[in-house]
Structures are given as C-alpha cells and as structure tokens.
Design a protein around this motif. Structure first.
Motif: not given
Length: 149
Positions: A62, A66, A99, A101, A120, A122, A134
């Motif tokens: 993840a 990002a 992902l 976000a 934020w 995710w 999560e």
C-alpha cells in the motif's frame, strides 16, 4: 503531488499491483516468518487454506502504491504514525491490489506555519473488490520557510 493539490474529500486511486508467491515468501522469511506466510505445504492445511501475505507486507505494498501515485516528488518528509490498521481479508498469491485513498483533512500546522498535515484513510481492495486493508494515515509536508511576523 504537491501539498497544495490535496483537497478534503478527494479520492486518489493507485495500482493495481499483482502479488506473487515469491514476494510473499521473500518478505515473510525476512520480516514475518510465521508458517502460514512461509510454508506453502503446511499453509494448505491451515486455517486460511493456503499461503497468505503478511499484513505488514500488505501495508508495504500500500505504501508503495501511495508513493508512486502521490508522495514521490512531493514535499512529504514523513509521518507521525498511523491510526487504526485493520487487515480484513487475507492477501494471496495472484491477488491484484489497488489503493483507494480518501483525504479527510488538509491543514497547515497552527504552531509551525512551514508544516502541512494531511490526514487520509487508505483502503486496499483485491480483484474481487474485497477490502483487504484499511488504515488511517497522517502525512507531513515541508512548506518552506515560515513567513516573517
């Protein structure tokens, strides 16, 4: 993406990345050597019915998504930590992860005008649209010199 580009409520999509058995084994042998991550044969007989990725491996994937989609070439310099982290569904070899976000907040620090803060959430989904991870994240951004008073 620059700090100024973040807006509350925006949703950022990244991926997909395909998870391989070799990557699951390599990560787990080095960082999370529990048998259900490292022993293909034994994992077949276990609770999960096969090899699964470490949750920490899922977090690392993840993070990579990002960085590739948002944080590379930004003013981001770190994070004070994560909120809640939830592993919802096991990640398996062959899964395709993506992902999503969602930006919850964007602000300049009240005590340090050279510090931007993005909060934020995710969610990582697999190819079946199941949420596998999560987490709630906070990212810090360098905004340059503090303005003179």
């Amino acid at each position: 993406m620059k700090f100024a580009d973040f807006k509350q409520g925006m949703v950022i999509h990244a991926g997909p990345v395909t998870v391989t058995e070799a990557e699951i084994l390599e990560f787990a042998r080095k960082y999370d050597p529990q048998w259900f991550h490292t022993d293909v044969q034994r994992a077949q007989q276990g609770r999960w019915g096969g090899l699964i990725a470490s949750g920490w491996h899922t977090c690392a994937m993840a993070m990579r998504m990002a960085v590739d989609a948002v944080l590379r070439d930004s003013e981001s310099f770190g994070s004070p930590g994560l909120g809640e982290v939830r592993w919802r569904v096991p990640v398996r070899p062959g899964d395709k992860l993506r992902l999503e976000a969602r930006v919850h907040g964007v602000r300049v620090s009240s005590s340090r005008k050279d510090l931007g803060i993005v909060t934020w959430g995710w969610i990582v989904h697999n190819q079946h649209d199941e949420a596998v991870l999560e987490l709630d994240a906070t990212s810090l951004f360098e905004l340059g010199e503090s303005p003179s008073a």
